[in-house]
Motif scaffolding. Structure first.
Motif, PDB file in Angstrom:
ATOM      1  N   SER A  26     -30.382 -15.464  -3.556  1.00  0.00           N
ATOM      2  CA  SER A  26     -29.822 -14.605  -2.676  1.00  0.00           C
ATOM      3  C   SER A  26     -28.229 -15.447  -2.303  1.00  0.00           C
ATOM      4  O   SER A  26     -27.477 -14.680  -1.425  1.00  0.00           O
ATOM      5  N   SER A  27     -28.013 -16.286  -2.704  1.00  0.00           N
ATOM      6  CA  SER A  27     -26.438 -16.936  -2.707  1.00  0.00           C
ATOM      7  C   SER A  27     -25.747 -16.584  -3.900  1.00  0.00           C
ATOM      8  O   SER A  27     -25.924 -16.989  -4.949  1.00  0.00           O
ATOM      9  N   HIS A  28     -24.331 -16.055  -3.704  1.00  0.00           N
ATOM     10  CA  HIS A  28     -23.615 -15.586  -4.534  1.00  0.00           C
ATOM     11  C   HIS A  28     -23.183 -16.936  -5.424  1.00  0.00           C
ATOM     12  O   HIS A  28     -23.106 -17.184  -6.549  1.00  0.00           O
ATOM     13  N   GLY A  29     -22.422 -17.790  -4.535  1.00  0.00           N
ATOM     14  CA  GLY A  29     -22.091 -19.122  -4.964  1.00  0.00           C
ATOM     15  C   GLY A  29     -23.074 -19.905  -5.824  1.00  0.00           C
ATOM     16  O   GLY A  29     -22.765 -20.552  -6.906  1.00  0.00           O
ATOM     17  N   GLU A  30     -24.240 -20.068  -5.189  1.00  0.00           N
ATOM     18  CA  GLU A  30     -25.097 -21.030  -5.962  1.00  0.00           C
ATOM     19  C   GLU A  30     -25.861 -20.337  -7.199  1.00  0.00           C
ATOM     20  O   GLU A  30     -26.259 -21.186  -7.991  1.00  0.00           O
ATOM     21  N   SER A  31     -25.770 -18.958  -7.252  1.00  0.00           N
ATOM     22  CA  SER A  31     -26.438 -18.310  -8.414  1.00  0.00           C
ATOM     23  C   SER A  31     -25.411 -18.840  -9.583  1.00  0.00           C
ATOM     24  O   SER A  31     -26.003 -18.840 -10.713  1.00  0.00           O
ATOM     25  N   ILE A  32     -24.104 -19.305  -9.222  1.00  0.00           N
ATOM     26  CA  ILE A  32     -23.173 -19.560 -10.376  1.00  0.00           C
ATOM     27  C   ILE A  32     -23.351 -21.194 -10.477  1.00  0.00           C
ATOM     28  O   ILE A  32     -23.432 -21.619 -11.706  1.00  0.00           O
ATOM     29  N   TYR A  33     -23.194 -21.869  -9.376  1.00  0.00           N
ATOM     30  CA  TYR A  33     -23.288 -23.217  -9.442  1.00  0.00           C
ATOM     31  C   TYR A  33     -24.395 -23.796 -10.100  1.00  0.00           C
ATOM     32  O   TYR A  33     -24.213 -24.613 -10.953  1.00  0.00           O
ATOM     33  N   ALA A  34     -25.689 -23.431  -9.784  1.00  0.00           N
ATOM     34  CA  ALA A  34     -26.975 -23.730 -10.206  1.00  0.00           C
ATOM     35  C   ALA A  34     -27.153 -23.617 -11.859  1.00  0.00           C
ATOM     36  O   ALA A  34     -27.389 -24.559 -12.517  1.00  0.00           O
ATOM     37  N   TYR A  66     -24.972 -26.927  -1.788  1.00  0.00           N
ATOM     38  CA  TYR A  66     -25.637 -26.915  -2.963  1.00  0.00           C
ATOM     39  C   TYR A  66     -26.556 -28.325  -3.267  1.00  0.00           C
ATOM     40  O   TYR A  66     -26.085 -29.484  -2.995  1.00  0.00           O
ATOM     41  N   GLN A  67     -27.327 -27.968  -4.169  1.00  0.00           N
ATOM     42  CA  GLN A  67     -28.153 -29.005  -4.468  1.00  0.00           C
ATOM     43  C   GLN A  67     -27.729 -30.017  -5.386  1.00  0.00           C
ATOM     44  O   GLN A  67     -26.937 -29.593  -6.249  1.00  0.00           O
ATOM     45  N   GLN A  68     -28.192 -31.323  -5.516  1.00  0.00           N
ATOM     46  CA  GLN A  68     -27.471 -32.217  -6.664  1.00  0.00           C
ATOM     47  C   GLN A  68     -28.398 -32.133  -7.574  1.00  0.00           C
ATOM     48  O   GLN A  68     -28.036 -32.802  -8.726  1.00  0.00           O
ATOM     49  N   SER A  69     -29.775 -32.039  -7.217  1.00  0.00           N
ATOM     50  CA  SER A  69     -30.777 -31.828  -8.568  1.00  0.00           C
ATOM     51  C   SER A  69     -31.747 -30.452  -8.452  1.00  0.00           C
ATOM     52  O   SER A  69     -32.115 -30.042  -7.339  1.00  0.00           O
ATOM     53  N   TYR A  70     -31.899 -29.876  -9.581  1.00  0.00           N
ATOM     54  CA  TYR A  70     -32.916 -28.811  -9.486  1.00  0.00           C
ATOM     55  C   TYR A  70     -33.920 -29.263 -10.519  1.00  0.00           C
ATOM     56  O   TYR A  70     -33.799 -30.014 -11.278  1.00  0.00           O
ATOM     57  N   PHE A  71     -35.178 -28.678 -10.201  1.00  0.00           N
ATOM     58  CA  PHE A  71     -36.224 -28.883 -10.848  1.00  0.00           C
ATOM     59  C   PHE A  71     -36.831 -27.651 -11.695  1.00  0.00           C
ATOM     60  O   PHE A  71     -36.964 -26.671 -10.957  1.00  0.00           O
ATOM     61  N   TYR A  78     -19.309 -32.276  -8.001  1.00  0.00           N
ATOM     62  CA  TYR A  78     -18.909 -31.509  -6.462  1.00  0.00           C
ATOM     63  C   TYR A  78     -19.560 -32.072  -5.464  1.00  0.00           C
ATOM     64  O   TYR A  78     -18.778 -32.040  -4.424  1.00  0.00           O
ATOM     65  N   ALA A  79     -20.459 -32.794  -5.389  1.00  0.00           N
ATOM     66  CA  ALA A  79     -20.951 -33.446  -4.263  1.00  0.00           C
ATOM     67  C   ALA A  79     -19.776 -34.787  -3.945  1.00  0.00           C
ATOM     68  O   ALA A  79     -19.687 -35.070  -2.742  1.00  0.00           O
ATOM     69  N   LYS A  80     -19.209 -35.362  -4.832  1.00  0.00           N
ATOM     70  CA  LYS A  80     -18.429 -36.393  -4.753  1.00  0.00           C
ATOM     71  C   LYS A  80     -17.184 -35.972  -4.205  1.00  0.00           C
ATOM     72  O   LYS A  80     -16.689 -36.477  -3.246  1.00  0.00           O
ATOM     73  N   LYS A  88     -17.840 -35.141  -0.481  1.00  0.00           N
ATOM     74  CA  LYS A  88     -17.573 -36.375   0.377  1.00  0.00           C
ATOM     75  C   LYS A  88     -16.419 -37.118   0.442  1.00  0.00           C
ATOM     76  O   LYS A  88     -16.036 -37.207   1.543  1.00  0.00           O
ATOM     77  N   GLU A  89     -15.592 -37.019  -0.531  1.00  0.00           N
ATOM     78  CA  GLU A  89     -14.163 -37.301  -0.353  1.00  0.00           C
ATOM     79  C   GLU A  89     -13.141 -36.392   0.590  1.00  0.00           C
ATOM     80  O   GLU A  89     -12.375 -36.930   1.291  1.00  0.00           O
ATOM     81  N   GLU A  90     -13.595 -34.952   1.101  1.00  0.00           N
ATOM     82  CA  GLU A  90     -13.123 -34.499   1.650  1.00  0.00           C
ATOM     83  C   GLU A  90     -13.474 -34.588   3.222  1.00  0.00           C
ATOM     84  O   GLU A  90     -13.001 -33.869   4.148  1.00  0.00           O
ATOM     85  N   GLU A  91     -14.834 -35.296   3.510  1.00  0.00           N
ATOM     86  CA  GLU A  91     -15.200 -35.268   4.913  1.00  0.00           C
ATOM     87  C   GLU A  91     -14.206 -36.261   5.760  1.00  0.00           C
ATOM     88  O   GLU A  91     -13.715 -37.354   5.124  1.00  0.00           O
ATOM     89  N   PRO A  92     -13.970 -35.803   6.954  1.00  0.00           N
ATOM     90  CA  PRO A  92     -13.243 -36.780   7.642  1.00  0.00           C
ATOM     91  C   PRO A  92     -13.693 -38.278   7.808  1.00  0.00           C
ATOM     92  O   PRO A  92     -15.056 -38.463   7.828  1.00  0.00           O
ATOM     93  N   GLN A  93     -12.849 -39.167   7.873  1.00  0.00           N
ATOM     94  CA  GLN A  93     -13.307 -40.401   8.065  1.00  0.00           C
ATOM     95  C   GLN A  93     -13.360 -41.073   9.339  1.00  0.00           C
ATOM     96  O   GLN A  93     -12.775 -40.550  10.125  1.00  0.00           O
TER      97      GLN A  93
END
Length: 290
Positions: free
Chosen positions: A192-200, A226-231, A280-282, A285-290
């Motif tokens: 149901s997610s356009h972005g995650e359909s591509i990312y996954a 988005y998930q960092q792991s898929y099963f 992607y996750a890294k 995280k770098e973009e998060e306000p410190q």
């Protein structure tokens, strides 16, 4: 769509259901549904599992406009004995499990707004109906969902809902499957997610690991991105068999003595389809306000 410690909203039945009130949807809402549907339907044929695409067809969800739950339920009942019922939003865990155990899928009736077309925090009718309902036309997956509801009622009595929630998250919401020697999508949160359909499927960031019940139920998950792991499962029948044949009570007891695993963990015993870069996750995280 489950949560604890919430009061039953005024105007709902004892089981928290409400009328869908299909006639109240505006032309603008139907048009937005059609836009969302067209975008996903165009990209998913080569990405989603065949059973999902078949479900869209046999349930006649390809027709324009927001589906009418009564009509949808009539078709589902003939195929697998399921029905779709409207709820105002999140429902208590035990009630959610009870609905699933009785082959009732609870769905929100509200639709996101145009400015939320790519993301919203609470599941709406597009996520719930487009994402979840097509696979309920598949007998094996329909049986798995009922078995999950029955297992949820037992988990509630054992105080193990958090463990079982991980199974739902990594299968029903964000599951992947091997089909025709390729990885395919079936989780509602992805399709149901356009972005995650591509990312996954395409992004090198996430891990893609073979399904293992005990390992999965030790693994934390992301609710905000988005998930960092898929099963990855091999067949819906395998998923159903493990759920029906596993004695979860001793499994919960065993898991209580083991540490939780981070969302990006890869174990030496894992069956690894993709060892993700986690780029992607890294970056996020770098973009998060410190």
């Amino acid at each position: 769509m489950a949560q604890n410690d919430i009061e039953r909203p005024e105007g709902t039945a004892e089981d928290w259901t409400i009328p869908q009130d299909w006639a109240a949807y505006t032309p603008q809402e139907h048009a937005l549904w059609d836009k969302l549907f067209a975008r996903q339907a165009q990209m998913l044929p080569d990405r989603a599992v065949a059973e999902f695409m078949n479900g869209l067809d046999v349930l006649r969800m390809t027709r324009p406009g927001i589906p009418d739950f009564d009509e949808l339920s009539e078709r589902l009942m003939k195929l697998t004995g399921w029905q779709v019922v409207a709820v105002p939003g999140l429902v208590p865990d035990r009630l959610f499990f009870d609905h699933l155990a009785n082959r009732r899928f609870v769905a929100g009736r509200f639709l996101r707004t145009p400015d939320q077309i790519d993301y919203l925090s609470e599941p709406d009718i597009f996520h719930d109906v487009f994402g979840h309902v097509p696979l309920l036309a598949n007998p094996a997956f329909a049986d798995y969902m009922q078995a999950y509801g029955q297992g949820g009622l037992r988990a509630d009595s054992l105080g193990a809902i958090d463990r079982l929630a991980r199974l739902y998250w990594y299968t029903v919401e964000f599951g992947m499957i091997r089909q025709d020697d390729n990885l395919k999508l079936y989780g509602a949160g992805i399709v149901s997610s356009h972005g995650e359909s591509i990312y996954a499927l395409d992004d090198p960031s996430p891990n893609r690991l073979g399904f293992d019940l005990k390992r999965l139920m030790r693994t934390r998950y992301r609710i905000d991105d988005y998930q960092q792991s898929y099963f990855v499962i091999d067949r819906f029948e395998d998923l159903l068999r493990q759920t029906v044949e596993t004695d979860f009570a001793p499994l919960y007891a065993e898991l209580d003595g083991l540490p939780d695993l981070d969302t990006d963990t890869i174990l030496p015993t894992d069956r690894v389809y993709t060892r993700g870069t986690q780029a992607y996750a890294k970056t996020k995280k770098e973009e998060e306000p410190q």
